[in-house]
Design a protein around this motif. Structure first.
Motif, PDB file in Angstrom:
ATOM      1  N   THR A   1       4.212  27.048 -30.662  1.00  0.00           N
ATOM      2  CA  THR A   1       3.857  25.873 -29.856  1.00  0.00           C
ATOM      3  C   THR A   1       3.102  26.271 -28.599  1.00  0.00           C
ATOM      4  O   THR A   1       2.268  25.504 -28.092  1.00  0.00           O
ATOM      5  CB  THR A   1       5.134  25.100 -29.484  1.00  0.00           C
ATOM      6  OG1 THR A   1       5.841  24.752 -30.686  1.00  0.00           O
ATOM      7  CG2 THR A   1       4.809  23.837 -28.722  1.00  0.00           C
ATOM      8  N   ARG A   2       3.349  27.477 -28.087  1.00  0.00           N
ATOM      9  CA  ARG A   2       2.729  27.910 -26.833  1.00  0.00           C
ATOM     10  C   ARG A   2       1.218  28.058 -26.953  1.00  0.00           C
ATOM     11  O   ARG A   2       0.523  28.138 -25.943  1.00  0.00           O
ATOM     12  CB  ARG A   2       3.339  29.228 -26.381  1.00  0.00           C
ATOM     13  CG  ARG A   2       4.820  29.148 -26.046  1.00  0.00           C
ATOM     14  CD  ARG A   2       5.381  30.505 -25.698  1.00  0.00           C
ATOM     15  NE  ARG A   2       4.756  31.061 -24.507  1.00  0.00           N
ATOM     16  CZ  ARG A   2       4.972  32.298 -24.060  1.00  0.00           C
ATOM     17  NH1 ARG A   2       5.788  33.093 -24.715  1.00  0.00           N
ATOM     18  NH2 ARG A   2       4.370  32.739 -22.979  1.00  0.00           N
ATOM     19  N   LEU A   3       0.696  28.096 -28.170  1.00  0.00           N
ATOM     20  CA  LEU A   3      -0.746  28.216 -28.352  1.00  0.00           C
ATOM     21  C   LEU A   3      -1.463  26.870 -28.327  1.00  0.00           C
ATOM     22  O   LEU A   3      -2.678  26.827 -28.516  1.00  0.00           O
ATOM     23  CB  LEU A   3      -1.047  28.930 -29.676  1.00  0.00           C
ATOM     24  CG  LEU A   3      -0.658  30.411 -29.740  1.00  0.00           C
ATOM     25  CD1 LEU A   3      -0.944  30.968 -31.127  1.00  0.00           C
ATOM     26  CD2 LEU A   3      -1.400  31.210 -28.679  1.00  0.00           C
ATOM     27  N   GLU A   4      -0.733  25.796 -28.101  1.00  0.00           N
ATOM     28  CA  GLU A   4      -1.370  24.476 -28.058  1.00  0.00           C
ATOM     29  C   GLU A   4      -2.436  24.412 -26.977  1.00  0.00           C
ATOM     30  O   GLU A   4      -3.530  23.863 -27.177  1.00  0.00           O
ATOM     31  CB  GLU A   4      -0.316  23.392 -27.814  1.00  0.00           C
ATOM     32  CG  GLU A   4      -0.896  21.993 -27.690  1.00  0.00           C
ATOM     33  CD  GLU A   4       0.154  20.962 -27.368  1.00  0.00           C
ATOM     34  OE1 GLU A   4      -0.210  19.796 -27.119  1.00  0.00           O
ATOM     35  OE2 GLU A   4       1.349  21.310 -27.368  1.00  0.00           O
ATOM     36  N   GLY A   5      -2.143  24.977 -25.816  1.00  0.00           N
ATOM     37  CA  GLY A   5      -3.123  24.972 -24.739  1.00  0.00           C
ATOM     38  C   GLY A   5      -4.375  25.755 -25.095  1.00  0.00           C
ATOM     39  O   GLY A   5      -5.491  25.352 -24.740  1.00  0.00           O
ATOM     40  N   GLU A   6      -4.223  26.882 -25.785  1.00  0.00           N
ATOM     41  CA  GLU A   6      -5.376  27.675 -26.189  1.00  0.00           C
ATOM     42  C   GLU A   6      -6.212  26.926 -27.220  1.00  0.00           C
ATOM     43  O   GLU A   6      -7.449  26.962 -27.184  1.00  0.00           O
ATOM     44  CB  GLU A   6      -4.910  29.014 -26.755  1.00  0.00           C
ATOM     45  CG  GLU A   6      -6.000  29.863 -27.394  1.00  0.00           C
ATOM     46  CD  GLU A   6      -7.112  30.252 -26.422  1.00  0.00           C
ATOM     47  OE1 GLU A   6      -8.169  30.696 -26.891  1.00  0.00           O
ATOM     48  OE2 GLU A   6      -6.918  30.116 -25.193  1.00  0.00           O
ATOM     49  N   ARG A   7      -5.569  26.233 -28.152  1.00  0.00           N
ATOM     50  CA  ARG A   7      -6.312  25.442 -29.139  1.00  0.00           C
ATOM     51  C   ARG A   7      -7.111  24.340 -28.443  1.00  0.00           C
ATOM     52  O   ARG A   7      -8.272  24.086 -28.790  1.00  0.00           O
ATOM     53  CB  ARG A   7      -5.336  24.856 -30.163  1.00  0.00           C
ATOM     54  CG  ARG A   7      -4.711  25.903 -31.071  1.00  0.00           C
ATOM     55  CD  ARG A   7      -3.944  25.262 -32.203  1.00  0.00           C
ATOM     56  NE  ARG A   7      -2.631  24.786 -31.798  1.00  0.00           N
ATOM     57  CZ  ARG A   7      -1.509  25.473 -31.906  1.00  0.00           C
ATOM     58  NH1 ARG A   7      -1.535  26.705 -32.403  1.00  0.00           N
ATOM     59  NH2 ARG A   7      -0.353  24.955 -31.549  1.00  0.00           N
ATOM     60  N   THR A   8      -6.491  23.712 -27.468  1.00  0.00           N
ATOM     61  CA  THR A   8      -7.194  22.666 -26.720  1.00  0.00           C
ATOM     62  C   THR A   8      -8.380  23.248 -25.958  1.00  0.00           C
ATOM     63  O   THR A   8      -9.463  22.648 -25.903  1.00  0.00           O
ATOM     64  CB  THR A   8      -6.226  21.980 -25.753  1.00  0.00           C
ATOM     65  OG1 THR A   8      -5.140  21.407 -26.489  1.00  0.00           O
ATOM     66  CG2 THR A   8      -6.928  20.886 -24.963  1.00  0.00           C
ATOM     67  N   TYR A   9      -8.206  24.422 -25.378  1.00  0.00           N
ATOM     68  CA  TYR A   9      -9.298  25.064 -24.634  1.00  0.00           C
ATOM     69  C   TYR A   9     -10.488  25.344 -25.546  1.00  0.00           C
ATOM     70  O   TYR A   9     -11.641  25.086 -25.174  1.00  0.00           O
ATOM     71  CB  TYR A   9      -8.794  26.359 -24.003  1.00  0.00           C
ATOM     72  CG  TYR A   9      -9.866  27.122 -23.248  1.00  0.00           C
ATOM     73  CD1 TYR A   9     -10.084  26.887 -21.897  1.00  0.00           C
ATOM     74  CD2 TYR A   9     -10.666  28.075 -23.888  1.00  0.00           C
ATOM     75  CE1 TYR A   9     -11.071  27.576 -21.203  1.00  0.00           C
ATOM     76  CE2 TYR A   9     -11.655  28.751 -23.205  1.00  0.00           C
ATOM     77  CZ  TYR A   9     -11.849  28.502 -21.867  1.00  0.00           C
ATOM     78  OH  TYR A   9     -12.830  29.170 -21.178  1.00  0.00           O
ATOM     79  N   MET A  10     -10.230  25.890 -26.727  1.00  0.00           N
ATOM     80  CA  MET A  10     -11.319  26.215 -27.647  1.00  0.00           C
ATOM     81  C   MET A  10     -12.083  24.962 -28.066  1.00  0.00           C
ATOM     82  O   MET A  10     -13.318  24.954 -28.113  1.00  0.00           O
ATOM     83  CB  MET A  10     -10.769  26.924 -28.877  1.00  0.00           C
ATOM     84  CG  MET A  10     -10.147  28.279 -28.608  1.00  0.00           C
ATOM     85  SD  MET A  10     -11.364  29.494 -28.059  1.00  0.00           S
ATOM     86  CE  MET A  10     -12.390  29.629 -29.515  1.00  0.00           C
ATOM     87  N   ILE A  11     -11.361  23.895 -28.367  1.00  0.00           N
ATOM     88  CA  ILE A  11     -12.013  22.667 -28.825  1.00  0.00           C
ATOM     89  C   ILE A  11     -12.833  22.031 -27.713  1.00  0.00           C
ATOM     90  O   ILE A  11     -13.952  21.546 -27.933  1.00  0.00           O
ATOM     91  CB  ILE A  11     -10.958  21.690 -29.362  1.00  0.00           C
ATOM     92  CG1 ILE A  11     -10.335  22.247 -30.650  1.00  0.00           C
ATOM     93  CG2 ILE A  11     -11.550  20.317 -29.628  1.00  0.00           C
ATOM     94  CD1 ILE A  11      -9.159  21.458 -31.159  1.00  0.00           C
ATOM     95  N   GLU A  12     -12.321  22.055 -26.503  1.00  0.00           N
ATOM     96  CA  GLU A  12     -13.000  21.382 -25.402  1.00  0.00           C
ATOM     97  C   GLU A  12     -14.123  22.214 -24.794  1.00  0.00           C
ATOM     98  O   GLU A  12     -15.088  21.640 -24.261  1.00  0.00           O
ATOM     99  CB  GLU A  12     -11.983  21.015 -24.314  1.00  0.00           C
ATOM    100  CG  GLU A  12     -10.966  19.963 -24.746  1.00  0.00           C
ATOM    101  CD  GLU A  12      -9.992  19.622 -23.638  1.00  0.00           C
ATOM    102  OE1 GLU A  12     -10.011  20.331 -22.594  1.00  0.00           O
ATOM    103  OE2 GLU A  12      -9.224  18.660 -23.800  1.00  0.00           O
ATOM    104  N   ASN A  13     -14.039  23.543 -24.851  1.00  0.00           N
ATOM    105  CA  ASN A  13     -14.996  24.382 -24.131  1.00  0.00           C
ATOM    106  C   ASN A  13     -15.946  25.173 -25.026  1.00  0.00           C
ATOM    107  O   ASN A  13     -17.057  25.491 -24.596  1.00  0.00           O
ATOM    108  CB  ASN A  13     -14.241  25.356 -23.219  1.00  0.00           C
ATOM    109  CG  ASN A  13     -13.445  24.665 -22.141  1.00  0.00           C
ATOM    110  OD1 ASN A  13     -13.975  24.285 -21.104  1.00  0.00           O
ATOM    111  ND2 ASN A  13     -12.158  24.474 -22.380  1.00  0.00           N
TER     112      ASN A  13
END
Length: 628
Positions: free
Chosen positions: A402-414
């Motif tokens: 679950t802790r990788l949710e922020g990283e997944r969001t970063y990749m999609i947005e940036n």
């Protein structure tokens, strides 16, 4: 001499010091002076001093000559106790009084009293009395010789519940909003919401209460028009605990409300009280008795009261995966795992139906781990919703973080752009791929070695309305990651037209290698990619790896060197080169960058290294060093 000791833990754990002759002598003298009923030395420095009025004064470790400091509050009880004798103790301090039943047992680790330190903010601490700044009045107790376990812990609900008496000020209703919301409000540092005892309480305590008093202190009756005044609850550590209205001399004192406030709230500076009286017509209000049931307390608060001393502090975090609460318990907590699981299940139902503890480390070809069921249903098929995307998988058969949710969001947005081609060599259950397909309309080529993860990935993509047909938007396969990377380039290099080969239109825009344990070793598969003359938009590679810093390099620099060695092995070098990122950037135009993702262990980070696959890099990997 027989010592029957109540164990008390005050403040942070201290390193056990060796027994010194001087400390023993001074401790014995201190014992004789105060008439202690019990005493311990070196590691168990807690005692109760017997007084003629039968008050048991509790002492906690401090240092200095005697090594003890008196704790605020008194424990009232019998002057003498015998082993296994049931007794009743009353804890009394400035703002709380609580009765508890206990049983005196010699050196029983399951019988102890604990006073926890206040961890308030600095702005709040400076206004507190010295004693309250170091100790709170929370009472943690295990009763008698009855062992608290997962079956009987709820029977101690009376001891788990808490009662607090909070002081208050009476304020005209028109001033309440400004005093509570304005950053310049003089009352902000002293509000009850800053109390450590109320942290994590759900629902939160309402700071504003109705006021049944006239400004002169007379109580309203039903036939009188109520005054437009409200009470604001304050931190209980600020109060003196005295009810001066019971003292006729003070009640008729000509000093007015300021004198009453200074007497009742000694923890608030007098200049603040004077401003409240002059600018806001504040008077002292009636105290408010707050009953906090254990059902409203945070889990860590409950566990702090029922776990034995060797399991303190309690576990403070867990990972929620669908209906599963996933713990990674430390060794002292493992013997009490069932009790922890039952408390968590009781507090978090119905959203949590299963509580598990991770056993061992992530390992094996599919990166899975064993789990121990602590409480609840033996059901691990979860439904996770992440940013509107539904994922379905069996937690025991796949890897999930679950802790990788922020990283997944970063990749999609940036990093990802609409309609790009995304390739993921270690897709797992497909969280990033499915989100990219739904949020940006990206085409996806996904791969994983775990057949269960591939099946769940394809199923979740279909449930989210993504075309998973053979030529559809989303294609997922089960196989080796190295072969998957090679095939991305082989299909292009076999093109019959040199122009198509040069365009590399079928290569992905982004390739993700999220296998921190060994991602850099898969980079040599890139040599199978075509090195056409015209690469307008070089594919971007994102490599996730573990890294530890050394004497001269940061974790990010170590990760970049690991990626460089995976791309261009030095082959027989006596000492590996360092800081190779400069060569990749300046000579090969790779635009290599590194980001810290999360902590994996003390001094060990997960780093994402991103770089572009340029024509020069591919030629160097293929052994062509004659190209400028």
């Amino acid at each position: 001499m027989n010592y029957y000791t109540w164990h008390m833990q005050a403040g942070k754990k201290r390193r056990r010091s060796p027994i010194r002759p001087l400390s023993i002598i001074t401790t014995i003298l201190w014992h004789q002076l105060l008439g202690m009923t019990s005493i311990t030395v070196a590691g168990r420095p807690i005692m109760f001093a017997r007084r003629p009025n039968k008050l048991l004064h509790c002492y906690a470790p401090h240092g200095g000559l005697t090594g003890f400091r008196r704790v605020v509050g008194q424990f009232s009880g019998p002057a003498f106790v015998t082993p296994a004798q049931p007794i009743s103790l009353t804890y009394q301090s400035h703002h709380t009084s609580r009765c508890v039943s206990a049983c005196a047992l010699p050196q029983r680790r399951t019988n102890y009293l604990s006073v926890a330190p206040i961890r308030g903010c600095q702005s709040k601490q400076k206004y507190m009395p010295y004693s309250s700044r170091n100790f709170s009045t929370s009472l943690f107790l295990q009763l008698g010789d009855t062992e608290i376990n997962e079956e009987n812990w709820q029977s101690f609900s009376d001891e788990l519940n808490e009662t607090l008496e909070l002081p208050s000020i009476s304020v005209p209703a028109q001033h309440v909003h400004w005093l509570l919301s304005n950053k310049d409000s003089p009352i902000t540092p002293f509000l009850a919401s800053h109390m450590i005892e109320l942290e994590g309480i759900h629902p939160k305590i309402k700071l504003v209460r109705d006021c049944n008093e006239q400004p002169d202190g007379k109580v309203n009756h039903g036939d009188q028009k109520p005054q437009r005044r409200k009470r604001i609850l304050l931190d209980s550590h600020l109060s003196s605990g005295r009810n001066i209205k019971e003292n006729n001399a003070l009640e008729h004192s000509p000093q007015g409300p300021l004198f009453e406030l200074t007497q009742q709230l000694p923890g608030v500076p007098e200049n603040i009280l004077q401003r409240l009286v002059e600018d806001f017509e504040v008077t002292y209000g009636e105290p408010e008795c707050i009953h906090v049931l254990y059902q409203n307390q945070p889990i860590t608060r409950i566990l702090s009261k029922i776990l034995p001393s060797e399991a303190q502090p309690p576990p403070s975090s867990y990972e929620q995966i669908g209906h599963v609460a996933h713990f990674n318990l430390r060794q002292p907590h493992i013997p009490h795992g069932k009790l922890i699981g039952r408390v968590v299940l009781d507090r978090l139902q119905p959203s949590i139906r299963t509580v598990v503890n991770k056993l061992g480390e992530v390992g094996g070809p599919y990166r899975t781990y064993q789990m121990d069921l602590l409480a609840g249903e033996d059901d691990y098929f979860v439904h996770v919703i992440e940013h509107g995307v539904s994922l379905f998988f069996d937690l025991k058969n796949v890897y999930w973080c679950t802790r990788l949710e922020g990283e997944r969001t970063y990749m999609i947005e940036n990093d990802f752009k609409p309609n790009q081609l995304i390739a993921d060599a270690f897709c797992g259950v497909g969280a990033l791929c499915i989100r990219a397909a739904t949020a940006k309309g990206c085409r996806v080529l996904a791969n994983d070695l775990n057949p269960d993860a591939v099946a769940y990935c394809e199923d979740s993509a279909s449930r989210n309305g993504i075309d998973t047909s053979q030529n559809g938007q989303f294609q997922v396969q089960c196989g080796d990651a190295r072969q998957f990377i090679m095939n991305l380039g082989i299909g292009v290099s076999e093109s019959s037209s040199p122009e198509e080969e040069a365009g590399v239109s079928n290569l992905p825009d982004h390739l993700l290698l999220n296998f921190p344990l060994d991602s850099p070793s898969f980079l040599n598969a890139l040599r199978w990619w075509p090195s056409g003359e015209n690469i307008e938009s070089p594919p971007r590679i994102h490599v996730y790896t573990f890294a530890r810093g050394d004497e001269v390099r940061t974790e990010a620099e170590v990760a970049i060197d690991m990626v460089a060695d995976g791309l261009l092995p030095e082959g027989g070098a006596v000492e590996p080169s360092k800081f190779r990122g400069q060569y990749l950037n300046e000579e090969l135009g790779c635009n290599i960058q590194a980001r810290e993702i999360r902590d994996a262990a003390p001094g060990k980070l997960v780093i994402c290294v991103s770089f572009s696959v340029t024509r020069l890099l591919l030629r160097r990997m293929q052994g062509d060093y004659g190209l400028d």
